[in-house]
Design a protein around this motif. Sequence first.
Motif, PDB file in Angstrom:
ATOM      1  N   UNK A 234      -0.646  20.249  52.956  1.00  0.00           N
ATOM      2  CA  UNK A 234       0.126  21.448  52.677  1.00  0.00           C
ATOM      3  C   UNK A 234       0.173  22.316  53.934  1.00  0.00           C
ATOM      4  N   UNK A 235       1.119  23.235  53.947  1.00  0.00           N
ATOM      5  CA  UNK A 235       1.224  24.170  55.070  1.00  0.00           C
ATOM      6  C   UNK A 235       1.401  25.572  54.514  1.00  0.00           C
ATOM      7  N   UNK A 236       0.655  26.518  55.063  1.00  0.00           N
ATOM      8  CA  UNK A 236       0.877  27.923  54.726  1.00  0.00           C
ATOM      9  C   UNK A 236       1.119  28.680  56.025  1.00  0.00           C
ATOM     10  N   UNK A 237       2.123  29.557  56.023  1.00  0.00           N
ATOM     11  CA  UNK A 237       2.419  30.367  57.203  1.00  0.00           C
ATOM     12  C   UNK A 237       1.637  31.673  57.115  1.00  0.00           C
ATOM     13  N   UNK A 238       0.942  32.015  58.194  1.00  0.00           N
ATOM     14  CA  UNK A 238       0.136  33.245  58.247  1.00  0.00           C
ATOM     15  C   UNK A 238       0.938  34.376  58.873  1.00  0.00           C
ATOM     16  N   UNK A 239       0.615  35.585  58.506  1.00  0.00           N
ATOM     17  CA  UNK A 239       1.168  36.756  59.188  1.00  0.00           C
ATOM     18  C   UNK A 239       2.662  36.947  58.970  1.00  0.00           C
ATOM     19  N   UNK A 240       3.157  36.577  57.798  1.00  0.00           N
ATOM     20  CA  UNK A 240       4.575  36.801  57.492  1.00  0.00           C
ATOM     21  C   UNK A 240       4.762  38.289  57.202  1.00  0.00           C
ATOM     22  N   UNK A 241       5.590  38.943  58.014  1.00  0.00           N
ATOM     23  CA  UNK A 241       5.737  40.401  57.888  1.00  0.00           C
ATOM     24  C   UNK A 241       7.125  40.831  57.433  1.00  0.00           C
ATOM     25  N   UNK A 242       8.154  40.030  57.715  1.00  0.00           N
ATOM     26  CA  UNK A 242       9.519  40.482  57.443  1.00  0.00           C
ATOM     27  C   UNK A 242      10.279  39.502  56.545  1.00  0.00           C
ATOM     28  N   UNK A 243      11.357  40.028  55.953  1.00  0.00           N
ATOM     29  CA  UNK A 243      12.230  39.188  55.131  1.00  0.00           C
ATOM     30  C   UNK A 243      12.871  38.097  55.983  1.00  0.00           C
ATOM     31  N   UNK A 244      13.201  38.412  57.243  1.00  0.00           N
ATOM     32  CA  UNK A 244      13.814  37.428  58.136  1.00  0.00           C
ATOM     33  C   UNK A 244      12.869  36.250  58.373  1.00  0.00           C
ATOM     34  N   UNK A 245      11.596  36.571  58.601  1.00  0.00           N
ATOM     35  CA  UNK A 245      10.613  35.502  58.804  1.00  0.00           C
ATOM     36  C   UNK A 245      10.496  34.650  57.542  1.00  0.00           C
ATOM     37  N   UNK A 246      10.465  35.317  56.397  1.00  0.00           N
ATOM     38  CA  UNK A 246      10.358  34.599  55.123  1.00  0.00           C
ATOM     39  C   UNK A 246      11.537  33.632  54.935  1.00  0.00           C
ATOM     40  N   UNK A 247      12.763  34.145  55.193  1.00  0.00           N
ATOM     41  CA  UNK A 247      13.954  33.311  55.001  1.00  0.00           C
ATOM     42  C   UNK A 247      13.972  32.147  55.979  1.00  0.00           C
ATOM     43  N   UNK A 248      13.594  32.419  57.208  1.00  0.00           N
ATOM     44  CA  UNK A 248      13.571  31.371  58.215  1.00  0.00           C
ATOM     45  C   UNK A 248      12.593  30.267  57.829  1.00  0.00           C
ATOM     46  N   UNK A 249      11.407  30.662  57.344  1.00  0.00           N
ATOM     47  CA  UNK A 249      10.401  29.683  56.912  1.00  0.00           C
ATOM     48  C   UNK A 249      10.910  28.871  55.726  1.00  0.00           C
ATOM     49  N   UNK A 250      11.524  29.555  54.773  1.00  0.00           N
ATOM     50  CA  UNK A 250      12.063  28.862  53.602  1.00  0.00           C
ATOM     51  C   UNK A 250      13.131  27.845  54.021  1.00  0.00           C
ATOM     52  N   UNK A 251      13.977  28.253  54.975  1.00  0.00           N
ATOM     53  CA  UNK A 251      15.044  27.355  55.443  1.00  0.00           C
ATOM     54  C   UNK A 251      14.452  26.102  56.088  1.00  0.00           C
ATOM     55  N   UNK A 252      13.281  26.242  56.693  1.00  0.00           N
ATOM     56  CA  UNK A 252      12.633  25.083  57.334  1.00  0.00           C
ATOM     57  C   UNK A 252      11.815  24.281  56.336  1.00  0.00           C
ATOM     58  N   UNK A 253      11.698  24.781  55.111  1.00  0.00           N
ATOM     59  CA  UNK A 253      10.965  24.032  54.091  1.00  0.00           C
ATOM     60  C   UNK A 253       9.520  24.439  53.939  1.00  0.00           C
ATOM     61  N   UNK A 254       9.154  25.584  54.542  1.00  0.00           N
ATOM     62  CA  UNK A 254       7.790  26.101  54.373  1.00  0.00           C
ATOM     63  C   UNK A 254       7.806  27.168  53.283  1.00  0.00           C
ATOM     64  N   UNK A 255       7.158  26.883  52.161  1.00  0.00           N
ATOM     65  CA  UNK A 255       7.234  27.828  51.045  1.00  0.00           C
ATOM     66  C   UNK A 255       5.963  28.657  50.884  1.00  0.00           C
ATOM     67  N   UNK A 256       4.826  28.147  51.344  1.00  0.00           N
ATOM     68  CA  UNK A 256       3.567  28.879  51.173  1.00  0.00           C
ATOM     69  C   UNK A 256       3.423  29.931  52.277  1.00  0.00           C
TER      70      UNK A 256
END
Length: 285
Positions: A234-256
């Motif tokens: 599994x992969x979790x992204x740390x330090x997500x601060x903005x909606x833009x970062x969230x959307x970018x991660x989701x677009x790449x397939x990172x949901x955690x």
Amino acid sequence: AAKQAGRDTLRYYSPEMNTQAMERLTLERDLRRALLDDPAQLVLYYQPQLDADTGRCIGCEALVRWRHPLRGLMLPGEFIGLAERSGLIVELGRWVLAEACAEQARWAAAGLLLPVSVNLSPVQLERSDLTPYVRGLVQRYQIAPGMLELELTEGALMNEDARYLEVFHALMQLGCRFALDDFGTGYSSLSRLKRFPINRLKIDRAFVSTLPGGGDDEAVVRATLSMARDMGMDVVAEGVETAEQQLSLLAMGCTQMQGYRFARPLPAAELYHFVARLPQAQSSG
Ligand code: C2E
Ligand code: MG
Ligand code: MG
Ligand code: MG
């Protein structure tokens, strides 16, 4: 030469150095006292981890704080290093493990089943009594398999000793999961990674903070995701601060995700209420 020596002597005994050394010693003494006599000075905060696809809370990370009687609330950056150098990290690490397990059991009693991640210092893994200690906690608090995750940094994988690897496997037998913290900032090779039973990679916030950029950091995130997929992690992204970062991660397939975008580290009761207030309200089951 005498003048030079005099200057050096003067520098060696400079008041600032004395003050620094004294401060370190004082802090070390204070931490030892807190651990022995007044563990109520120590407190765990919990930062939720969300699945941004479903909106559900999938776990939380325990982060230690120290309510110093004179200095106020201290962050781990101010005392973990000192604890590691003085050996107090072993006692502190045990306190953190025990408190995190006790809290998880309190949440479970209130109907919230939530995995907890605990940061481990490599020093703790080198101690032969870590496994029996964790076994005791798992039994005492009825920790179900997969509900306790141990976070390590890449430096903890540099030990070649076979006995060291045995500790990983013994803890895995107890139902512990392993996460690799601050991933991307160290130097661990793929072959080394494969030798350890790592369940999850935590992408360091350095790579998340520049998203969406289309540059090197984004390439690291993509590569990490594809490697993790191949290796069944599994992969979790740390330090997500903005909606833009969230959307970018989701677009790449990172949901955690974990970060201030969702919540700061919270006292235990606030974490409980944060989860209860989520649209996809969560309870045991
Ligand atoms: P970490 O394990 O990588 O924990 C994440 C750190 O990032 C936490 O800092 C957290 O408050 C912070 N953070 C979370 N989301 C965001 C965000 O969106 N933006 C920014 N700028 N920061 C965010 P904290 O609590 O100060 O902890 C720092 C480090 O201290 C931890 O990094 C971990 O390496 C260590 N640490 C914390 N608790 C323990 C512990 O119980 N034992 C050990 N050995 N180390 C610990
Ligand atoms: Mg961590
Ligand atoms: Mg980290
Ligand atoms: Mg860190």
